[in-house]
Design a protein around this motif. Structure first.
Motif, PDB file in Angstrom:
ATOM      1  N   LEU A 141      53.967  25.192  41.836  1.00 24.98           N
ATOM      2  CA  LEU A 141      54.329  26.721  41.728  1.00 24.98           C
ATOM      3  C   LEU A 141      53.320  26.680  40.203  1.00 24.98           C
ATOM      4  CD1 LEU A 141      55.395  29.518  40.990  1.00 24.98           C
ATOM      5  CD2 LEU A 141      57.073  28.809  39.188  1.00 24.98           C
ATOM      6  N   ARG A 142      53.208  26.240  39.510  1.00 29.52           N
ATOM      7  CA  ARG A 142      52.065  25.778  38.327  1.00 29.52           C
ATOM      8  C   ARG A 142      50.528  25.909  38.553  1.00 29.52           C
ATOM      9  NH1 ARG A 142      56.200  23.527  36.513  1.00 29.52           N
ATOM     10  NH2 ARG A 142      55.428  21.383  36.177  1.00 29.52           N
ATOM     11  N   GLU A 143      50.211  24.827  39.765  1.00 29.71           N
ATOM     12  CA  GLU A 143      49.195  24.530  39.833  1.00 29.71           C
ATOM     13  C   GLU A 143      47.750  25.189  40.728  1.00 29.71           C
ATOM     14  OE1 GLU A 143      45.362  21.921  40.937  1.00 29.71           O
ATOM     15  OE2 GLU A 143      47.059  22.606  39.382  1.00 29.71           O
ATOM     16  N   ASN A 144      48.701  26.806  41.365  1.00 31.54           N
ATOM     17  CA  ASN A 144      48.603  27.198  42.699  1.00 31.54           C
ATOM     18  C   ASN A 144      48.055  27.986  41.440  1.00 31.54           C
ATOM     19  OD1 ASN A 144      49.321  26.877  44.896  1.00 31.54           O
ATOM     20  ND2 ASN A 144      51.054  27.950  45.281  1.00 31.54           N
ATOM     21  N   HIS A 145      48.659  28.470  40.447  1.00 29.24           N
ATOM     22  CA  HIS A 145      47.413  29.080  39.471  1.00 29.24           C
ATOM     23  C   HIS A 145      46.207  28.768  38.732  1.00 29.24           C
ATOM     24  CE1 HIS A 145      46.976  32.592  36.547  1.00 29.24           C
ATOM     25  NE2 HIS A 145      47.260  31.462  35.354  1.00 29.24           N
ATOM     26  N   ALA A 146      46.350  27.379  37.959  1.00 30.03           N
ATOM     27  CA  ALA A 146      46.077  26.514  37.176  1.00 30.03           C
ATOM     28  C   ALA A 146      44.431  26.321  38.037  1.00 30.03           C
ATOM     29  CB  ALA A 146      46.431  25.162  36.876  1.00 30.03           C
ATOM     30  N   ALA A 147      44.450  26.454  39.211  1.00 31.80           N
ATOM     31  CA  ALA A 147      43.684  25.807  40.338  1.00 31.80           C
ATOM     32  C   ALA A 147      42.597  26.845  40.045  1.00 31.80           C
ATOM     33  CB  ALA A 147      43.915  25.957  41.976  1.00 31.80           C
ATOM     34  N   TYR A 148      42.695  27.693  39.940  1.00 28.79           N
ATOM     35  CA  TYR A 148      41.185  29.296  39.755  1.00 28.79           C
ATOM     36  C   TYR A 148      40.629  29.302  38.252  1.00 28.79           C
ATOM     37  CZ  TYR A 148      42.979  31.689  43.859  1.00 28.79           C
ATOM     38  OH  TYR A 148      43.144  32.090  45.011  1.00 28.79           O
ATOM     39  N   HIS A 149      41.473  28.630  37.476  1.00 24.51           N
ATOM     40  CA  HIS A 149      41.071  27.826  36.088  1.00 24.51           C
ATOM     41  C   HIS A 149      39.795  27.099  35.912  1.00 24.51           C
ATOM     42  CE1 HIS A 149      44.978  29.768  34.066  1.00 24.51           C
ATOM     43  NE2 HIS A 149      44.214  30.585  35.052  1.00 24.51           N
ATOM     44  N   ARG A 150      40.110  26.196  37.000  1.00 24.21           N
ATOM     45  CA  ARG A 150      38.909  25.277  36.828  1.00 24.21           C
ATOM     46  C   ARG A 150      37.781  25.742  37.861  1.00 24.21           C
ATOM     47  NH1 ARG A 150      43.599  22.564  38.470  1.00 24.21           N
ATOM     48  NH2 ARG A 150      43.242  21.919  40.159  1.00 24.21           N
ATOM     49  N   ILE A 151      37.877  26.979  38.442  1.00 27.96           N
ATOM     50  CA  ILE A 151      36.175  27.590  38.877  1.00 27.96           C
ATOM     51  C   ILE A 151      35.996  27.991  38.084  1.00 27.96           C
ATOM     52  CG2 ILE A 151      36.144  28.299  41.095  1.00 27.96           C
ATOM     53  CD1 ILE A 151      38.053  28.282  42.731  1.00 27.96           C
ATOM     54  N   TRP A 152      34.378  28.647  38.132  1.00 32.43           N
ATOM     55  CA  TRP A 152      33.366  28.981  37.065  1.00 32.43           C
ATOM     56  C   TRP A 152      32.075  29.806  37.971  1.00 32.43           C
ATOM     57  CZ3 TRP A 152      34.843  28.730  31.635  1.00 32.43           C
ATOM     58  CH2 TRP A 152      35.343  27.660  31.399  1.00 32.43           C
ATOM     59  N   PHE A 153      32.215  30.554  36.714  1.00 35.42           N
ATOM     60  CA  PHE A 153      31.466  31.328  37.417  1.00 35.42           C
ATOM     61  C   PHE A 153      29.793  31.538  37.543  1.00 35.42           C
ATOM     62  CE2 PHE A 153      34.575  34.907  37.670  1.00 35.42           C
ATOM     63  CZ  PHE A 153      34.836  34.738  39.334  1.00 35.42           C
ATOM     64  N   ARG A 154      28.783  31.400  38.625  1.00 32.95           N
ATOM     65  CA  ARG A 154      27.525  31.218  38.009  1.00 32.95           C
ATOM     66  C   ARG A 154      27.162  32.599  37.908  1.00 32.95           C
ATOM     67  NH1 ARG A 154      24.547  28.785  41.023  1.00 32.95           N
ATOM     68  NH2 ARG A 154      23.060  27.578  39.544  1.00 32.95           N
ATOM     69  N   PRO A 155      26.774  34.088  37.351  1.00 33.12           N
ATOM     70  CA  PRO A 155      26.487  35.355  37.354  1.00 33.12           C
ATOM     71  C   PRO A 155      25.354  35.368  37.390  1.00 33.12           C
ATOM     72  CG  PRO A 155      27.438  34.958  35.347  1.00 33.12           C
ATOM     73  CD  PRO A 155      27.605  33.445  35.839  1.00 33.12           C
ATOM     74  N   ARG A 156      24.627  36.412  38.349  1.00 31.89           N
ATOM     75  CA  ARG A 156      23.621  37.292  38.047  1.00 31.89           C
ATOM     76  C   ARG A 156      23.257  37.947  37.124  1.00 31.89           C
ATOM     77  NH1 ARG A 156      23.193  39.183  43.591  1.00 31.89           N
ATOM     78  NH2 ARG A 156      21.577  39.775  43.638  1.00 31.89           N
ATOM     79  N   ILE A 157      21.640  38.281  36.907  1.00 29.78           N
ATOM     80  CA  ILE A 157      22.410  38.969  36.050  1.00 29.78           C
ATOM     81  C   ILE A 157      20.387  40.229  36.472  1.00 29.78           C
ATOM     82  CG2 ILE A 157      22.355  37.499  34.101  1.00 29.78           C
ATOM     83  CD1 ILE A 157      19.327  37.608  33.599  1.00 29.78           C
ATOM     84  N   LEU A 158      20.536  41.215  35.277  1.00 27.88           N
ATOM     85  CA  LEU A 158      19.739  41.885  36.029  1.00 27.88           C
ATOM     86  C   LEU A 158      19.907  42.727  37.060  1.00 27.88           C
ATOM     87  CD1 LEU A 158      16.241  40.702  33.750  1.00 27.88           C
ATOM     88  CD2 LEU A 158      17.985  42.727  33.415  1.00 27.88           C
ATOM     89  N   VAL A 159      20.710  42.758  37.576  1.00 28.44           N
ATOM     90  CA  VAL A 159      20.990  43.695  38.917  1.00 28.44           C
ATOM     91  C   VAL A 159      21.797  44.918  38.624  1.00 28.44           C
ATOM     92  CG1 VAL A 159      22.552  43.539  41.034  1.00 28.44           C
ATOM     93  CG2 VAL A 159      21.542  41.369  40.199  1.00 28.44           C
ATOM     94  N   ASP A 160      21.268  45.522  39.261  1.00 26.58           N
ATOM     95  CA  ASP A 160      21.871  47.323  39.184  1.00 26.58           C
ATOM     96  C   ASP A 160      23.334  47.476  39.926  1.00 26.58           C
ATOM     97  OD1 ASP A 160      22.324  50.328  39.636  1.00 26.58           O
ATOM     98  OD2 ASP A 160      20.519  50.209  40.437  1.00 26.58           O
ATOM     99  N   VAL A 161      24.287  47.370  38.742  1.00 24.68           N
ATOM    100  CA  VAL A 161      25.353  47.386  39.521  1.00 24.68           C
ATOM    101  C   VAL A 161      26.347  48.674  38.989  1.00 24.68           C
ATOM    102  CG1 VAL A 161      25.981  44.539  39.288  1.00 24.68           C
ATOM    103  CG2 VAL A 161      26.100  45.691  37.465  1.00 24.68           C
TER     104      VAL A 161
END
Length: 494
Positions: A141-161
């Motif tokens: 139960l706890r790991e289901n939520h915690a697993a998402y916390h171990r994934i990090w973003f590599r965002p793109r910049i200067l995109v028209d959003v």
């Protein structure tokens, strides 16, 4: 037919002669007592009395019509003649009702965890125990939520959003946001109207609702609550009696359900100790014919009594023969079984461990997803099946991470139950709106304007398989950090 008198019903109050009243009608349940999945004790508690209040949250209203022989339907009861039981509220219940009066303002709930915090304070103990419990030590139960916390973003910049569109399609249905309301049992434990509250909120936000086999509302009530071209899917626990299963599936298809989700991770229901403990009472051991009977698992035991532990891959062709609905296997937990599902010709899988309520130490769905999609691409199977995930999703960032890894959409269950339990339809509406607002913000911040732009290059998953053991805790930061809090209770109006 003349109405029965309450005094007459009251005479039939033993295990050898047991009548009960439900929704103003009397039923002879004597022969059914040994077969009742929840045990004899709960029925005998209401023998000769009105059992509606106990019956209502657990059973769809058409249960007795479907499953109790018509000869046992005794007719209507003059409810004016039925003795009303005076129930004295316990100190614990009085405190709970006071907390209900002090519930925070709805607009003080800023995220899905807030609804859970409010629900925990105001739900009845048994209802909270059923909704919140998970298997054994609740590690999964706890790991289901915690697993998402171990994934990090590599965002793109200067995109028209400036303009962001996060609509997508799931099993051919266009939805406004890539989540669906996944199937959860016994909605009336949290709200008197039950699952139809979720139906109405799903319509408002143009997302799909999955109808549970074990809903408190009847299947037809939930279908009838849908409006216009609103799409609903069906979740199925497979009955040992395949004829019953066939009728359920074909009725769902006839009523317009657009997909069949077969639960495959529950040959037996898990042991949920929080739920069991909340149902404990001191009325003594329940003994039948000299044998002690275990009724402690309550709803879970009732649910598991008809599920077929013999379900296997050999049954898939039979399901394909009885319906034209897309077939999705719900509860797949390893890459190898996803591949078998493709080869069996089903249209989708849900990577899921049943919200941590079945096998403890089952891995999180998102971790299995991160392994599954690369393997499907290697085999050229990625377009042969739609992959969904559920379990632990609490933020739009979780949804985005799952989509970047290749999921078509995510299922969300408990958070909407908590929102419904705390605030009714308005709560579910706000919960969905919060996800929508988070989705728009985070799509902009990651540098994407549409779902089809989400891809694995936007993520760093190198920590995903570490299970949180690789980083020593920084205690200085821990104690200096001012933690986020949930909304406070309002002061008493008394």
């Amino acid at each position: 037919m003349a109405q029965l008198d309450g005094a007459e019903v009251a005479k039939h109050s033993t295990s050898d002669d047991c009548w009960v009243i439900v929704h103003g009608k009397a039923y002879d349940v004597t022969e059914f007592l040994p077969e009742h999945p929840g045990g004899m004790k709960i029925i005998l508690k209401y023998a000769g009395k009105d059992a509606t209040e106990e019956f209502e949250p657990i059973h769809p209203p058409d249960t007795l019509d479907k499953y109790l022989d018509k000869s046992k339907h005794l007719g209507s009861v003059d409810m004016k003649t039925v003795e009303k039981e005076e129930k004295e509220e316990s100190p614990e219940e009085k405190e709970r009702l006071q907390r209900v009066q002090q519930v925070p303002q709805l607009d003080q709930c800023y995220n899905l965890m807030d609804f859970e915090a409010v629900a925990r304070r105001i739900m009845k103990k048994t209802a909270w125990g059923y909704y919140s419990s998970a298997a054994d030590d609740e590690i999964t139960l706890r790991e289901n939520h915690a697993a998402y916390h171990r994934i990090w973003f590599r965002p793109r910049i200067l995109v028209d959003v400036e303009k962001v569109d996060f609509s997508t399609t799931m099993l051919g249905t266009k939805v406004d946001i890539p989540f669906y309301v996944t199937a959860t049992a016994l909605g009336k434990l949290g709200h008197p109207e039950g699952e139809v509250v979720l139906t109405r909120a799903a319509k408002k936000h143009n997302v799909v609702q999955m109808i549970p086999t074990l809903a408190s509302c009847s299947f037809d009530e939930i279908m009838d609550a849908a409006e216009g071209d609103q799409v609903q899917w069906m979740q199925l626990y497979v009955n040992k009696d395949r004829e019953i299963t066939r009728k359920i599936v074909q009725h769902a298809e006839k009523r317009g359900c657009k997909a069949l989700f077969i639960t495959v991770d529950a040959p037996q229901l898990g042991r949920r100790e929080k739920d069991m403990r909340s149902k404990f009472d001191d009325q003594g051991t329940n003994v039948q014919n000299g044998q002690q009977t275990d009724n402690s698992q309550g709803a879970a035991r009732a649910i598991s009594s008809f599920i077929d532990p013999g379900l296997s891959w050999k049954d898939i062709p039979w399901f394909k023969s009885i319906t034209k609905m897309p077939i999705i296997l719900k509860g797949v937990q390893r890459v190898e079984d996803v591949i078998l599902a493709v080869e069996a010709g089903v249209q989708g899988v849900v990577l899921s461990n049943h919200g941590g309520r079945q096998l403890d130490f089952a891995r999180s769905a998102v971790e299995v997803l991160a392994e599954t999609m690369p393997r499907l691409r290697e085999l050229g199977y990625q377009d042969k099946i739609e992959v969904f995930v559920d379990g632990g999703v609490r933020r739009a960032t979780d949804i985005i991470k799952a989509l970047c890894l290749g999921a078509k959409g995510v299922g969300i269950g408990r958070p909407f139950l908590y929102a419904m339990s705390a605030y009714g339809e308005a709560g579910v509406d706000r919960a969905m709106q919060l996800l929508r607002d988070e989705m728009e913000m985070n799509m902009r911040l990651i540098g994407c304007t549409s779902v089809d732009q989400l891809n694995p290059s936007l993520l760093d998953v190198s920590s995903l398989a570490h299970h949180g053991t690789g980083t020593p805790r920084d205690y200085l930061t821990k104690w200096a950090y001012d933690p986020l809090v949930n909304p406070p209770q309002r002061s008493s109006k008394l």
